[in-house]
Design an enzyme around this catalytic site. Structure first.
Site, PDB file in Angstrom:
ATOM      1  CE  LYS A  62       5.846   2.069   3.518  1.00 41.66           C
ATOM      2  NZ  LYS A  62       7.008   1.162   3.620  1.00 41.66           N
ATOM      3  CB  CYS A 154      -6.535  -5.390   4.176  1.00 46.28           C
ATOM      4  SG  CYS A 154      -4.982  -5.105   4.984  1.00 46.28           S
ATOM      5  CG  MET A 155      -6.300  -6.298   8.335  1.00 43.76           C
ATOM      6  SD  MET A 155      -4.688  -6.997   7.948  1.00 43.76           S
ATOM      7  CE  MET A 155      -4.546  -8.254   9.186  1.00 43.76           C
ATOM      8  CG  MET A 313      -1.902  -8.350   2.172  1.00 47.21           C
ATOM      9  SD  MET A 313      -3.542  -8.529   2.879  1.00 47.21           S
ATOM     10  CE  MET A 313      -3.209  -8.222   4.593  1.00 47.21           C
ATOM     11  N   GLY A 350      -1.886  -4.405   7.921  1.00 50.41           N
ATOM     12  CA  GLY A 350      -1.308  -3.608   6.849  1.00 50.41           C
ATOM     13  C   GLY A 350      -1.428  -2.130   7.098  1.00 50.41           C
ATOM     14  CD  GLN A 351      -5.954  -0.006   5.033  1.00 53.42           C
ATOM     15  OE1 GLN A 351      -6.219   1.073   4.539  1.00 53.42           O
ATOM     16  NE2 GLN A 351      -6.859  -0.944   5.207  1.00 53.42           N
TER      17      GLN A 351
HETATM   18  N1  LIG Z   1      -4.002  -6.334  -6.750  1.00 52.28           N
HETATM   19  C1  LIG Z   1      -3.971  -5.964  -5.468  1.00 52.28           C
HETATM   20  N2  LIG Z   1      -4.891  -5.090  -5.004  1.00 52.28           N
HETATM   21  C2  LIG Z   1      -4.869  -4.742  -3.695  1.00 52.28           C
HETATM   22  C3  LIG Z   1      -3.914  -5.278  -2.809  1.00 52.28           C
HETATM   23  C4  LIG Z   1      -2.950  -6.193  -3.331  1.00 52.28           C
HETATM   24  O1  LIG Z   1      -2.070  -6.694  -2.617  1.00 52.28           O
HETATM   25  N3  LIG Z   1      -3.022  -6.508  -4.648  1.00 52.28           N
HETATM   26  N4  LIG Z   1      -3.955  -4.940  -1.490  1.00 52.28           N
HETATM   27  C5  LIG Z   1      -5.230  -4.542  -0.916  1.00 52.28           C
HETATM   28  C6  LIG Z   1      -5.043  -3.986   0.430  1.00 52.28           C
HETATM   29  S1  LIG Z   1      -4.320  -5.011   1.583  1.00 52.28           S
HETATM   30  C7  LIG Z   1      -5.420  -2.751   0.774  1.00 52.28           C
HETATM   31  S2  LIG Z   1      -5.282  -2.254   2.401  1.00 52.28           S
HETATM   32  C8  LIG Z   1      -6.026  -1.854  -0.224  1.00 52.28           C
HETATM   33  C9  LIG Z   1      -5.660  -0.400  -0.068  1.00 52.28           C
HETATM   34  O2  LIG Z   1      -6.359   0.312  -1.030  1.00 52.28           O
HETATM   35  P1  LIG Z   1      -6.843   1.816  -0.812  1.00 52.28           P
HETATM   36  O3  LIG Z   1      -7.576   1.943   0.440  1.00 52.28           O
HETATM   37  O4  LIG Z   1      -7.571   2.207  -2.045  1.00 52.28           O
HETATM   38  O5  LIG Z   1      -5.432   2.524  -0.724  1.00 52.28           O
HETATM   39  P2  LIG Z   1      -4.951   4.016  -0.596  1.00 52.28           P
HETATM   40  O6  LIG Z   1      -4.345   4.418  -1.885  1.00 52.28           O
HETATM   41  O7  LIG Z   1      -4.095   4.079   0.603  1.00 52.28           O
HETATM   42  O8  LIG Z   1      -6.281   4.834  -0.364  1.00 52.28           O
HETATM   43  C10 LIG Z   1      -6.464   5.718   0.681  1.00 52.28           C
HETATM   44  C11 LIG Z   1      -7.005   7.009   0.118  1.00 52.28           C
HETATM   45  O9  LIG Z   1      -7.297   7.907   1.189  1.00 52.28           O
HETATM   46  C12 LIG Z   1      -6.740   9.190   0.912  1.00 52.28           C
HETATM   47  N5  LIG Z   1      -6.406   9.823   2.187  1.00 52.28           N
HETATM   48  C13 LIG Z   1      -5.204   9.939   2.791  1.00 52.28           C
HETATM   49  N6  LIG Z   1      -5.332  10.494   4.004  1.00 52.28           N
HETATM   50  C14 LIG Z   1      -6.647  10.727   4.177  1.00 52.28           C
HETATM   51  C15 LIG Z   1      -7.415  11.251   5.266  1.00 52.28           C
HETATM   52  O10 LIG Z   1      -6.901  11.600   6.328  1.00 52.28           O
HETATM   53  N7  LIG Z   1      -8.756  11.308   5.079  1.00 52.28           N
HETATM   54  C16 LIG Z   1      -9.365  10.923   3.909  1.00 52.28           C
HETATM   55  N8  LIG Z   1     -10.700  11.003   3.834  1.00 52.28           N
HETATM   56  N9  LIG Z   1      -8.650  10.452   2.869  1.00 52.28           N
HETATM   57  C17 LIG Z   1      -7.330  10.324   3.019  1.00 52.28           C
HETATM   58  C18 LIG Z   1      -5.562   8.919   0.041  1.00 52.28           C
HETATM   59  O11 LIG Z   1      -5.284  10.042  -0.757  1.00 52.28           O
HETATM   60  C19 LIG Z   1      -5.987   7.684  -0.774  1.00 52.28           C
HETATM   61  O12 LIG Z   1      -6.550   8.019  -1.992  1.00 52.28           O
HETATM   62  O13 LIG Z   1      -5.629  -2.269  -1.537  1.00 52.28           O
HETATM   63  C20 LIG Z   1      -6.015  -3.590  -1.807  1.00 52.28           C
HETATM   64  N10 LIG Z   1      -5.817  -3.875  -3.217  1.00 52.28           N
HETATM   65  N1  LIG Z   2       5.897  -0.352   1.131  1.00 56.07           N
HETATM   66  C1  LIG Z   2       4.645  -0.617   1.497  1.00 56.07           C
HETATM   67  N2  LIG Z   2       4.392  -1.172   2.696  1.00 56.07           N
HETATM   68  C2  LIG Z   2       3.128  -1.466   3.033  1.00 56.07           C
HETATM   69  C3  LIG Z   2       2.035  -1.155   2.173  1.00 56.07           C
HETATM   70  C4  LIG Z   2       2.323  -0.523   0.942  1.00 56.07           C
HETATM   71  O1  LIG Z   2       1.432  -0.197   0.145  1.00 56.07           O
HETATM   72  N3  LIG Z   2       3.643  -0.285   0.641  1.00 56.07           N
HETATM   73  N4  LIG Z   2       0.765  -1.500   2.513  1.00 56.07           N
HETATM   74  C5  LIG Z   2       0.454  -1.983   3.852  1.00 56.07           C
HETATM   75  C6  LIG Z   2      -0.701  -2.895   3.789  1.00 56.07           C
HETATM   76  S1  LIG Z   2      -2.266  -2.196   3.778  1.00 56.07           S
HETATM   77  C7  LIG Z   2      -0.577  -4.235   3.831  1.00 56.07           C
HETATM   78  S2  LIG Z   2      -1.982  -5.203   3.849  1.00 56.07           S
HETATM   79  C8  LIG Z   2       0.725  -4.867   3.978  1.00 56.07           C
HETATM   80  C9  LIG Z   2       0.936  -6.071   3.050  1.00 56.07           C
HETATM   81  O2  LIG Z   2       2.142  -6.663   3.355  1.00 56.07           O
HETATM   82  P1  LIG Z   2       2.572  -8.041   2.705  1.00 56.07           P
HETATM   83  O3  LIG Z   2       1.453  -8.981   2.699  1.00 56.07           O
HETATM   84  O4  LIG Z   2       3.826  -8.478   3.337  1.00 56.07           O
HETATM   85  O5  LIG Z   2       2.908  -7.558   1.199  1.00 56.07           O
HETATM   86  P2  LIG Z   2       2.445  -8.055  -0.249  1.00 56.07           P
HETATM   87  O6  LIG Z   2       3.535  -7.631  -1.160  1.00 56.07           O
HETATM   88  O7  LIG Z   2       1.084  -7.607  -0.544  1.00 56.07           O
HETATM   89  O8  LIG Z   2       2.381  -9.653  -0.198  1.00 56.07           O
HETATM   90  C10 LIG Z   2       3.284 -10.438   0.523  1.00 56.07           C
HETATM   91  C11 LIG Z   2       3.778 -11.627  -0.236  1.00 56.07           C
HETATM   92  O9  LIG Z   2       2.762 -12.589  -0.472  1.00 56.07           O
HETATM   93  C12 LIG Z   2       3.278 -13.413  -1.479  1.00 56.07           C
HETATM   94  N5  LIG Z   2       2.269 -14.361  -1.947  1.00 56.07           N
HETATM   95  C13 LIG Z   2       1.467 -14.278  -3.022  1.00 56.07           C
HETATM   96  N6  LIG Z   2       0.702 -15.376  -3.113  1.00 56.07           N
HETATM   97  C14 LIG Z   2       1.027 -16.181  -2.087  1.00 56.07           C
HETATM   98  C15 LIG Z   2       0.573 -17.471  -1.636  1.00 56.07           C
HETATM   99  O10 LIG Z   2      -0.317 -18.110  -2.215  1.00 56.07           O
HETATM  100  N7  LIG Z   2       1.139 -17.974  -0.509  1.00 56.07           N
HETATM  101  C16 LIG Z   2       2.113 -17.307   0.158  1.00 56.07           C
HETATM  102  N8  LIG Z   2       2.616 -17.893   1.242  1.00 56.07           N
HETATM  103  N9  LIG Z   2       2.577 -16.107  -0.255  1.00 56.07           N
HETATM  104  C17 LIG Z   2       2.018 -15.549  -1.345  1.00 56.07           C
HETATM  105  C18 LIG Z   2       3.778 -12.429  -2.492  1.00 56.07           C
HETATM  106  O11 LIG Z   2       4.728 -13.009  -3.355  1.00 56.07           O
HETATM  107  C19 LIG Z   2       4.347 -11.335  -1.603  1.00 56.07           C
HETATM  108  O12 LIG Z   2       5.751 -11.376  -1.540  1.00 56.07           O
HETATM  109  O13 LIG Z   2       1.769  -3.944   3.719  1.00 56.07           O
HETATM  110  C20 LIG Z   2       1.636  -2.743   4.443  1.00 56.07           C
HETATM  111  N10 LIG Z   2       2.881  -2.057   4.236  1.00 56.07           N
HETATM  112  S1  SF4 Z   3       4.871   2.927  10.470  1.00 56.00           S
HETATM  113 FE1  SF4 Z   3       5.498   1.591   8.770  1.00 56.00          FE
HETATM  114  S2  SF4 Z   3       5.694   2.994   7.040  1.00 56.00           S
HETATM  115 FE2  SF4 Z   3       5.720   4.282   8.896  1.00 56.00          FE
HETATM  116  S3  SF4 Z   3       7.908   4.480   9.380  1.00 56.00           S
HETATM  117 FE3  SF4 Z   3       7.102   2.751  10.545  1.00 56.00          FE
HETATM  118  S4  SF4 Z   3       7.595   0.962   9.270  1.00 56.00           S
HETATM  119 FE4  SF4 Z   3       7.735   2.767   7.957  1.00 56.00          FE
HETATM  120 MO   LIG Z   4      -3.865  -3.834   3.484  1.00 51.78          MO
END
Ligand SMILES: Nc1nc2c(c(=O)[nH]1)N[C@H]1C(S)=C(S)[C@@H](COP(=O)(O)OP(=O)(O)OC[C@H]3O[C@@H](n4cnc5c(=O)[nH]c(N)nc54)[C@H](O)[C@@H]3O)O[C@H]1N2
Ligand SMILES: Nc1nc2c(c(=O)[nH]1)N[C@H]1C(S)=C(S)[C@@H](COP(=O)(O)OP(=O)(O)OC[C@H]3O[C@@H](n4cnc5c(=O)[nH]c(N)nc54)[C@H](O)[C@@H]3O)O[C@H]1N2
Ligand code: SF4
Ligand SMILES: [Mo]
Length: 918
Positions: A62, A154-155, A313, A350-351
């Site tokens: 990425k 998320c957190m 997560m 995550g973020q």
């Molecule tokens: N089913 C399911 N849903 C999930 C999750 C999951 O595991 N399962 N994970 C959750 C988690 S952990 C997270 S963190 C959320 C993330 O969910 P979102 O916050 O909706 O994720 P992004 O798509 O990263 O949204 C960021 C937006 O900001 C825009 N952007 C990029 N750079 C900038 C900038 O500099 N300024 C501004 N103003 N905008 C910008 C991007 O184009 C993008 O549309 O999703 C959650 N939703």
């Molecule tokens: N490539 C990539 N990397 C990312 C992101 C992305 O969008 N793409 N997003 C970033 C963000 S905002 C976040 S929050 C992180 C998330 O990072 P992670 O939390 O590591 O990623 P996820 O795939 O959301 O979920 C992790 C695992 O939780 C498992 N899981 C589901 N239910 C349960 C349960 O009940 N118990 C346990 N023990 N495990 C369970 C799922 O099978 C999955 O493999 O990643 C960050 N890094």
């Molecule tokens: S900050 Fe995360 S997404 Fe960016 S290069 Fe490092 S490991 Fe990859």
């Molecule tokens: Mo997240």
């Protein structure tokens, strides 16, 4: 190397100066340092910063693809846009009008309905300075605490648990612990995908010391689970029972660190009484794992010289997320695995700036610098520092409640920045309803192709990565500078600037008509540095004190960890090393965590447990990663993963379309079978949205149930039904070209079909598949036009009315440029292959549609997985080499895979373990 020195690396090539700017990756919480290469005002390349202590020069797929995603202005938000009525289209406007309009509408609502009638929904991807200004605007000026962020999704469970157990937010650990840990417990974390560069560090440590043990707790066999010494494939949602059972065994076996418990903790006896009931046998049954595995995990953890848990997560995104975190922290406290090198409960953020957001108090229940809204003394401190009075003591509404309050008309205006809730919130129909009901919606975005942008009454174009400056804090509390390498495109402006400008205007309006003076005491910020300096002042005397850390210091000394008080020479790598915790009496707290299950268990009507999570190369709603076609190599389109036995039992084959239905909504997806899931469980990636699908993605089906303490929603678990989608009409079309432009043209058509999906393949090939109950000739024509099929050299059409077929092939000389098949789509795979290989067609043109004509009708063409993005190596290539006896080193030497970013190495290792040499 200082900023100047980095810039000095600039050299001259082709007449234009090439500049190198030191900054930070904008994706995950690892917080890798990057060197951005730019030339002539454009970003031209990226390298890992060899001196950054998070990544030492490494980047994942990425990070490496960032320049590709920044290459084009297509799809960028370039001008402020405004509509005066809901029915109207948004029209471009200038900043002055847009800023005044937002300030006026917010002021109107506040004066009419009070401060709590407005809300802010912001993001852990904002920089600390952006976050700070938004927070001051809401809490200090408007005096509402209705400011929440996507960190709630998320957190927030991690935050609540850290505070409850250790007395303060933030991990006690640091990245060096990755190398020092002897037992690593991954709980609900898929690090090879989500935190790849940290995973590289773990891989290296384990390669150097085979005695290091990896334990993985995850219902799915992820890449890290497949490589682990022990994989506990627990029934989803049962983590608390597992950790309680492990503690039971530790107590029984005398593995508890009695002296530590006596000297530094409180509440152990109550916990002991609770876990007496969680015999390993009973816990193992709840979790669906072997009792011996549970016992082994407990022993490896407790008896280890240093046990580190890495969680994400799988623990947080749960209606019992706080308990899951607490039950895990209980294990660390009971065994003294905390406050020493290589040990501790490490919540991976995550973020990129989840931590920074917490530091400035950017959530509905927090105040600046880890203060609490409910605490009168804390409010008085912030009032004094800001020079305001009357901060609201009413906690603001957390994300899910915030959107419900909009739907109920309690909140009238919302300002969304840097997040895409119409994709990422659970149960998205609820969010759409809320935004339709809202009187006024502001969306501050950098990219136009998101599911939230259409709801904006005002669109504020934000500059994005590579164009903005400030700071971010990564998972190990390390603050890094983010720097701009190029100017933002069009009229885009930095987020802090937009918030600051509107705040100044709003301040003047709220002061009344007689106040003509627009010079603001509160919002006089002229640069991110000004904002940081004020933030720094607010941290003095707090647990995250960074008085000693100025922008200048970050310049000379590079990224630093907090706390960093005035007299410190450097930041603190670890916290609580003296056993004194951040509670009043200095003792950490055990909590009695009873196992409660998931909010919506599977039942006879909704028999499958739905899990959601991440793909390796995509980021959330894909607004940025999808701008690089290479991001699709590893997983080109949306699918529902299911165990082969479960599929067979229901009569599904790979590629069959199924309807996934929950109590809230449904969507159609193709099935993809995998042995990596337990029976009765299905998995969908979170990334796909209405930009790629007829539906809004998997959050159509997820549930808005939240944790009682953290208010974090249960995005990981819902009960669903999976049935064959009876959609006999099929279409597959493909076109090679500008992927962004093709997607922009096709996307508005997707929602009209029961199933429609855009898939992107390497070499800029866009494939659209659709299915429905019956044909819609008009729609097919619109798709034909959107793909620009007629623009090829020549279009040949073949019809077979008797068999309900229509086949169009666009030619460019001897090359196939695109096609559209309805009815019988069986030649699709062969035609795609023809486009992919760009081989000239030798035979008569009409014969091409007979290609693959005898393969069975499928909704999808088979896909070749590219495992290694850097060197474009496919899975079949790797499997072939393994079949001839190649090992990892030989694969690297001959095919080049795994030699650049390493993101594919875990999967290659899995293939080595499962593919037998011929
Ligand atoms: N089913 C399911 N849903 C999930 C999750 C999951 O595991 N399962 N994970 C959750 C988690 S952990 C997270 S963190 C959320 C993330 O969910 P979102 O916050 O909706 O994720 P992004 O798509 O990263 O949204 C960021 C937006 O900001 C825009 N952007 C990029 N750079 C900038 C900038 O500099 N300024 C501004 N103003 N905008 C910008 C991007 O184009 C993008 O549309 O999703 C959650 N939703
Ligand atoms: N490539 C990539 N990397 C990312 C992101 C992305 O969008 N793409 N997003 C970033 C963000 S905002 C976040 S929050 C992180 C998330 O990072 P992670 O939390 O590591 O990623 P996820 O795939 O959301 O979920 C992790 C695992 O939780 C498992 N899981 C589901 N239910 C349960 C349960 O009940 N118990 C346990 N023990 N495990 C369970 C799922 O099978 C999955 O493999 O990643 C960050 N890094
Ligand atoms: S900050 Fe995360 S997404 Fe960016 S290069 Fe490092 S490991 Fe990859
Ligand atoms: Mo997240």
């Amino acid at each position: 190397m200082s900023e100047d020195a980095a810039a000095m690396k600039a050299d001259h090539q082709g007449g234009f100066a090439k500049t190198v700017t030191r900054s930070t990756c904008c994706y995950c919480g690892v917080g890798c340092g990057v060197l951005i290469e730019s030339q002539d005002g454009r970003i031209t390349g990226i390298e890992g910063d060899p001196e950054h202590p998070a990544n030492f020069g490494r980047l994942c797929t990425k990070g490496r693809s960032l320049p590709l995603t920044a290459a084009s202005e297509t799809g960028r938000a370039l001008r402020p846009e405004l509509r005066l009525t809901r029915e109207a289209r948004r029209e471009p406007t200038d900043w002055s009008l847009a800023l005044d309009h937002v300030a006026a509408r917010f002021a109107d609502v506040i004066e009419r309905d009070g401060p709590d009638a407005v809300a802010f929904y912001i993001s852990g991807q904002l920089l600390t300075e952006d976050y700070y200004v938004f927070n001051k605007l809401a809490k200090g000026l408007i005096r509402t605490n209705n400011i929440d962020t996507n960190s709630r999704l998320c957190m927030s469970s991690a935050v609540t648990a850290y505070k409850k157990a250790l007395g303060a937010d933030g991990p006690p650990t640091c990245y060096e612990d990755l190398e020092l840990a002897r037992t690593v417990l991954f709980a609900g974390s898929n690090m090879p995908y989500a935190h790849p560069v940290l995973f590289r560090r773990l891989e290296e440590a384990k390669a150097n010391d085979a005695s290091i043990k990896w334990i993985v707790v995850d219902p799915r066999r992820t890449d890290v689970a497949a490589l682990a010494d022990l994989h506990l494939a627990i029934t989803p949602g049962t983590d608390v029972a597992l950790f309680n059972g492990m503690l039971h065994h530790m107590i029984w076996e005398g593995l508890v660190e009695r002296d530590f418990v006596a000297a530094h903790t409180a509440g152990f006896d109550e916990l002991k009484a609770l876990v007496r009931g969680y015999t390993p046998n009973m816990a193992a049954q709840i979790c669906g794992v072997a009792e011996t595995d549970l016992l082994r995990a407990a022993e490896w953890f407790a008896a280890s010289p240093a046990a580190l848990s890495l969680y994400c997560m799988g623990l947080n995104q749960s209606s019992r997320g706080t308990d899951k975190n607490l039950a895990l922290i209980n294990l660390h406290l009971a065994t003294g695995q905390i406050g020493k090198p290589g040990a501790g409960p490490f919540s991976l953020t995550g973020q990129p700036n989840a931590m920074g957001g917490r530091e400035v108090g950017g959530m509905a229940t927090m105040l600046a610098a880890h203060r609490d809204i409910g605490n009168a003394e804390h409010r008085a401190q912030v009032e004094a520092l800001w020079g305001v009075s009357g901060l609201s003591a009413r906690p603001g509404l957390p994300a899910v409640d915030m959107f419900d309050a909009l739907a109920e008309g309690k909140i009238k205006a919302v300002w969304i920045a840097c997040t895409n809730p119409v994709h990422s919130m659970p149960d998205i129909e609820r969010v759409r309803k809320a935004l339709r009901k809202a009187e006024f919606v502001v969306v501050q975005e950098s990219f136009l192709q998101t599911d939230t942008v259409p709801y904006a009454d005002v669109l504020l174009p934000a500059s994005s990565w590579g164009e903005k400056a400030g700071t971010v804090t990564n998972s190990e509390r390390r603050i890094s500078r983010v720097r701009a390498a190029v100017e933002p495109p069009g009229d885009a402006r930095p987020d802090w600037w937009i918030a600051n400008e509107i705040a100044r205007r709003l301040e003047a309006r709220l002061a009344g008509p007689q106040a003509h003076d627009c010079t603001s005491k509160l919002f006089g910020f002229a640069s991110p540095k000004d904002v940081f300096d004020e933030h720094r002042t607010l941290t003095i005397g707090r647990d995250l004190d960074i008085e000693g850390l100025s922008y200048d210091r970050l310049e000379t000394d590079g990224p630093q960890q907090w706390p960093f008080p005035a007299d410190a020479a450097s930041g603190a790598a670890r916290r609580y090393t003296d056993g004194v915790f951040a509670t009043e009496d200095g003792r950490a707290r055990f909590h009695t965590t009873a196992y409660q299950g998931v909010a919506e268990p599977a039942d006879a009507r909704y028999p499958f447990r739905l899990l959601t999570g991440r793909l390796r190369d995509q980021w959330h709603g894909m607004s940025r990663t999808a701008r690089a076609s290479a991001s699709f190599n590893h997983a080109p389109e949306a699918a529902l993963s299911m165990r082969p036995e479960d599929a067979v039992r229901r009569g599904f084959k790979d590629g069959d379309l199924v309807t996934v239905t929950s109590r809230r909504g449904k969507l159609v997806l193709p099935v993809e079978t995998t042995d990596d899931l337990p029976s009765g469980t299905v998995f969908a990636a979170m990334h796909w949205s209405g930009q790629f699908l007829a539906s809004g993605g998997i959050n159509e089906a997820t549930i808005g149930a939240v944790d009682p303490d953290s208010k974090q929603p249960e995005l990981k678990h819902a009960a669903v039904r999976v049935e064959a989608a009876k959609l006999p009409w099929r279409l597959v079309a493909a076109k090679r070209g500008d992927v962004l432009a093709l997607r922009e043209a096709v996307q508005p058509l997707l929602a009209a079909r029961r199933y429609a999906s855009i898939r992107v393949e390497a070499d800029d090939l866009v494939v659209v598949s659709a299915a429905d109950v019956e044909a819609d000739a008009q729609w097919t024509e619109r798709l034909h036009d959107a793909l620009g099929l007629a623009r090829g050299d020549e279009l040949l059409e073949y019809r077979d009315a008797r068999r309900g077929r229509a086949q169009r092939v666009a030619w460019n000389g001897e090359l196939v440029d695109g096609f559209l098949l309805t009815g019988d789509t069986s030649p699709a795979a062969a035609l795609i292959e023809q486009i992919r290989t760009a081989a000239p067609w030798q035979g008569p043109r009409h014969a091409i549609v007979l290609l693959g004509g005898d393969t069975p009708v499928r909704s999808l063409a088979p896909r070749v997985r590219v495992l290694c993005n850097c060197k474009q190596v496919t899975q079949p290539q790797i499997e072939q080499a393994i079949a001839t006896g190649a090992g990892l080193d030989e694969l690297k030497a001959t095919l080049g895979c795994g030699t650049v970013c390493g993101s594919c190495v875990p999967e290659i290792k899995r293939l080595l373990n499962t593919t037998a040499p011929a």
